[in-house]
Structure formats: C-alpha cells, structure tokens
Design an enzyme around this catalytic site. Structure first.
Site, PDB file in Angstrom:
ATOM      1  N   LYS A 119      44.375  33.521  47.988  1.00 33.28           N
ATOM      2  CA  LYS A 119      45.201  32.932  46.936  1.00 33.28           C
ATOM      3  C   LYS A 119      46.414  32.236  47.549  1.00 33.28           C
ATOM      4  CE  LYS A 119      47.524  34.418  42.617  1.00 33.28           C
ATOM      5  NZ  LYS A 119      47.819  35.615  41.778  1.00 33.28           N
ATOM      6  N   SER A 200      46.641  35.386  37.179  1.00 34.24           N
ATOM      7  CA  SER A 200      46.931  34.152  37.890  1.00 34.24           C
ATOM      8  C   SER A 200      46.017  33.879  39.076  1.00 34.24           C
ATOM      9  CB  SER A 200      48.386  34.170  38.376  1.00 34.24           C
ATOM     10  OG  SER A 200      48.610  35.233  39.295  1.00 34.24           O
ATOM     11  N   SER A 224      46.753  39.990  36.921  1.00 32.62           N
ATOM     12  CA  SER A 224      46.426  38.748  37.630  1.00 32.62           C
ATOM     13  C   SER A 224      45.255  38.861  38.605  1.00 32.62           C
ATOM     14  CB  SER A 224      47.645  38.215  38.370  1.00 32.62           C
ATOM     15  OG  SER A 224      48.535  37.591  37.463  1.00 32.62           O
TER      16      SER A 224
END
Length: 535
Positions: A119, A200, A224
């Site tokens: 990420k 996210s 997330s």
C-alpha cells in the site's frame, strides 16, 4: 515436498543444504514453462508458489515476470483496475538475487522469492514515492524501507510495487469516495467494475483478488484492511496493534494504526504475518511483540475448530443465509456456538470518542511524520500545510470531495489536551472492556460477525453508500486482532466472515479462520464483469 504436480517434479533435480532440502532452481525458461503448466498465475496462491520454489519446480524470476505481465494485462489495460500505482524497476533483479541465493544453497523460508505489493502509505526503498495517494507527497522518495518491509525482505520477499488507496487513508473527508486518490484515480472492484473496492487499502484488496501478486500489505485504523478484503473476496488480517511496526508509514493514529497482510488464503496471511511481526525499538507500541510473535502458519488445521467456543455477534442487515451457513460450517467443524448479546455496548459513545482521538492524533502524528522526512523531499511540515496545498491544487485534489475532516483535525489542541485524553480513555476503555467481558463471561476463543455488506456502486462526488454492517470498530479501537475470510457471494458480490480475538491472540483467529476456510471453500475468483444486477 509439497508442490504436487508430477509433470513439474519430473523435471527437477534436488540438492541438499545444511538446514533443509533446498531444490536447485531451474532455468527461467523451464520455470516459466512449469508455471504455465501449473495454471495461470492468478490461480496459484502464495503457499503453492513457495512450495514450487522449495521443490525446485519454479523460480522467483519466472513468478515475478508472470505477475508483471498480469499487472500489465489486467491493471494497465483490460479491466484497468487502477489497483497498482507503480511497479519497482528492479523487481526482476530482486527476484534474480533470490534465485542466486537458492543456487548457493540458501533458503530463507516460504517468503523466499515471493512477490508482494505494498500500500502506498508504507515506505519502500527505491525510486517510487510514498504518497498516501496525495499529490502533496509526490516527491516523497525517502529511499528507506519501513521496518515491516525490511522484515519482509529479510524473509526473502520481492517487493513488486505500490498499490492505490483511498487518499490519506480515507481520513480527509466524510464525503470521500473510497478507493479514489488524486495520484492513482479510482480503484475498481474485480467482481463488478462499477462497484467500490472499499478502503482505505483499496488497491491492495483489488490487486490481491485479481491475482496481481501473491499477497499485499494493507494498513488499518478502523476497517481499512478488513472492509476492502471483505468486499474484494480475499483474506485480510488486522493484527493486534503493536505486533507490526508502524515506523515510516504515513500515519493517522498511533493508538489504532497497524499494517497487515491481504492474501487469497489464510495460510498465506499467516506466512506473511510471520515475516512482518516483531518489536521495533523506535515504535513503543511494539515493545511486547517479540514475546508474542512466532510461526503463525504452524498449527493450522482443518480440525482446528474442534473444542473452540465461538461467540456469534449479529448485526442488522446481515446476509442471513450466508451467515447461517457459516455458523453451520463452524458447528460441523466441532465448534461450540454461543449467541452473544451485544446490545448494551454503547457504540455511539465509542464512535464519538474515537473520532476525537483520530482527529487529534492525525494532526500530531502527521506533523511528526512530515517533519522527520529527509530534507528537501516535501515542503509541507504540518496538516495546515497539506490543507493549503489542497486548496491551491483544488482542481485535482478537491474535484470530487473536500477536506472537512482535515480542517476539523487542524483545530484540535494537541496530545496533552484533557478532552483528547478523556476521549482516548473512553473509547479504548469501552471497546476493550466490551470485548474482554464477552470473551471472559462466555469463555470464548473467538467472536465471529459479518465483516461487511456487499460492495456499492462507486459514485465520485457522492461519497460511499455502505450497504451493511461493519465488524471493524470494536477490535480497531481496542487494538485486538481481526481476521476476515471469504464467506461467499451475495448477489454475485463477496461478503466476509470476521474472526475477532483477544489482544495478542492473532494465532487463535488464524487457526479458526483457516479451519473455516478449508471446510467452507467459499471463495470464488472474480470474473471482472462491467456491472452486476443489484440484489
């Protein structure tokens, strides 16, 4: 050896090493041919690839090249998922280095030569910036590895690239569209391209589901990892806060932030966690991590549910058919099921206090991160600077939603504010007490819940239309481990089953999740339809 494909093993000669039997890796041409015979790269999970490397049927270079081709075919063209922001130009060189070690008789373990995606709020050494999806951090090339990345490299992983995310990990605006960032665009859900990938860790969930890497790294403050894992039909583990270092990760909250693995199987998540976990002297939350870390892939068994006491937490709008089928599977595996009454938990008070904590810590922690960056990379030193940048670049940064949460956070007084300290004690105390009471009073090993509702249609400029319950709040605020495992499809869209454990009991949730996964076989691969009929 475990890579049970006879046509491949017939091509392999095996050499021994001091510590274990290590197969000499084949040429890249033979490894690529063996890989093609084993099946498309997206159909093979991390464990299978690791076994192929261990057995000498595969090598890291062939696997890495196959994933790069898959990214080009699925993410850069074809469905164009927008899940991957960038790939590292040295990925093949990393893979060749791992293959060279094998030829020299050195085998680091099941992560040896395995490509993973990260990420884009986690720093990775190399020429790719760590941006959190924001143009404000476009120059943030720190050329350093976060400790969790250093641990993965030490275990032999190939760092393949960076994944898209909800910009600033979805903390900029209450009206944001999950999976969108100014730098990466909108991530699509591979089960229906017009559906949201949640956030996210949107790109990590979408990429893992689509088979763009053997596994990926996500981060979570509250939901997330687990939400994008659930809606993208993959396994996601939010570890106990403090099991994995957060240093050199763009922060929201030192009280709740953690990184964790996102994979296509529970065993793969356990293998990745084993590599990632451990104490970091510069992250105080991890002080006890070395006391608890171990080989999380050990002891995983289809028999793992026998004798377990599992609490069931129901919420409104669950998919009753899927959830009841999951409970039946758990019972069939030998678990004792205990219905829980969670109606007295004051979730509203927890949520209000948590929000105060996140606002205050965002302002303080982001400033600390920005001010500690190497000189000359990023001119912004405070949250106020980021807000000003967004206003100055509103045509690209604020075209779909604003920054109301940022602006609210910038008004907070700081980490010594009595109102913040009270909110921290309230949120953490209520969440921890609620879960600990459920575990203790019912003598539970784990608690299950439906992770998420089905993915909603992405509507840029109109926010998110969450369609069901979220199981993330209590374990996120308390800092307890939370694993989600695919439970099946609802109207063609994935739903996850959550396994929540007491603090530091990450192994217990993995054992329960693994047994359920093996008994249910509920995950179905995506087919990338443009849309799907609503239920």
């Amino acid at each position: 050896m475990k890579f049970k494909i006879a046509l491949i093993l017939s091509c392999v000669s095996v050499a021994s090493s001091v510590s274990a039997m290590v197969a000499t890796p084949p040429s890249t041409e033979l490894a690529a041919a063996n890989l093609a015979k084993a099946g498309p790269i997206e159909s093979l999970d991390l464990s299978q690839l690791a076994d192929g490397i261990d057995d000498g049927a595969l090598n890291s270079e062939a696997i890495t090249a196959a994933y790069l081709a898959r990214i080009a075919a699925v993410d850069d063209s074809g469905p164009m998922l927008n899940a991957v922001i960038a790939t590292f130009p040295d990925a093949i060189e990393q893979a060749r280095a791992m293959d060279a070690e094998l030829r020299a008789g050195k085998y680091r373990g099941p992560m040896h030569g395995i490509p993973v995606l990260v990420k884009d709020n986690v720093e990775v050494a190399g020429p790719i910036a760590t941006t959190a999806g924001s143009l404000a951090l476009a120059g943030n090339i720190t050329n350093r590895d976060a400790p969790l990345i250093a641990r993965l490299r030490a275990a032999g992983a190939v760092i393949l690239g960076k994944t898209n995310l909800s910009e600033w990990a979805n903390i900029r605006s209450d009206n944001s569209t999950s999976g969108w960032s100014a730098l990466g665009g909108l991530t699509k859900n591979p089960y229906a391209l017009d559906r949201n990938s949640c956030g996210s860790s949107s790109g990590s969930g979408s990429a893992t589901a689509a088979g763009l890497a053997a596994g990926s790294i996500g981060t979570e403050t509250d939901g997330s990892i687990t939400c994008p894992a659930g809606v993208n039909g993959v396994v996601g583990l939010k570890p106990t806060v403090g099991l994995v270092s957060r240093r050199f990760v763009v922060p929201i909250s030192h009280s709740q932030d953690t990184a964790g693995p996102m994979t296509r199987s529970v065993r793969d998540a356990a293998i990745m966690l084993t590599a990632m976990a451990g104490s970091d002297p510069q992250d105080a939350a991890t002080a006890d991590a070395d006391k608890w870390r171990g080989d999380y892939s050990s002891g995983l068994s289809i028999e793992g549910l026998k004798g377990m006491r599992i609490g069931v937490m129901r919420a409104p709008n669950v998919d009753a058919a899927l959830f009841d089928a999951a409970i039946a599977t758990l019972k069939g595996g030998g678990a004792e099921i205990i219905p829980l009454d969670a109606s007295k938990i004051d979730r509203q008070k927890i949520g209000q206090s948590e929000f105060k904590v996140l606002l205050t810590e965002l302002k303080a922690d982001l400033a600390s991160y920005l001010q500690a960056l190497p000189d000359g990379l990023v001119p912004h030193k405070t949250l106020a600077d980021i807000i000003a940048f967004n206003k100055a670049n509103a045509n690209r940064e604020l075209q779909y939603f604003g920054q109301d949460i940022f602006e609210a956070a910038d008004k907070e007084k700081g980490l010594d504010d009595p109102a913040y300290l009270d909110a921290l004690a309230t949120s953490r105390g209520l969440a921890s007490d609620a879960l600990n009471h459920l575990f203790a009073s019912n003598k539970l090993d784990v608690i299950i819940a439906q992770t998420n509702g089905a993915a909603w249609v992405s509507t840029l400029g109109k926010g998110d239309a969450f369609s069901g319950p979220s199981a993330s709040q209590l374990p996120a605020v308390a800092g307890f481990p939370h694993l989600t495992v695919p439970m099946g499809l609802s109207g063609g869209l994935p739903i996850g089953l959550s396994f929540i454990g007491p603090k530091w009991h990450d192994h217990a949730v993995l054992k329960a999740g693994f047994a359920y996964e093996q008994l249910s076989k509920a995950r179905l691969a995506p087919t990338f339809p443009a849309t799907i009929a609503s239920k």
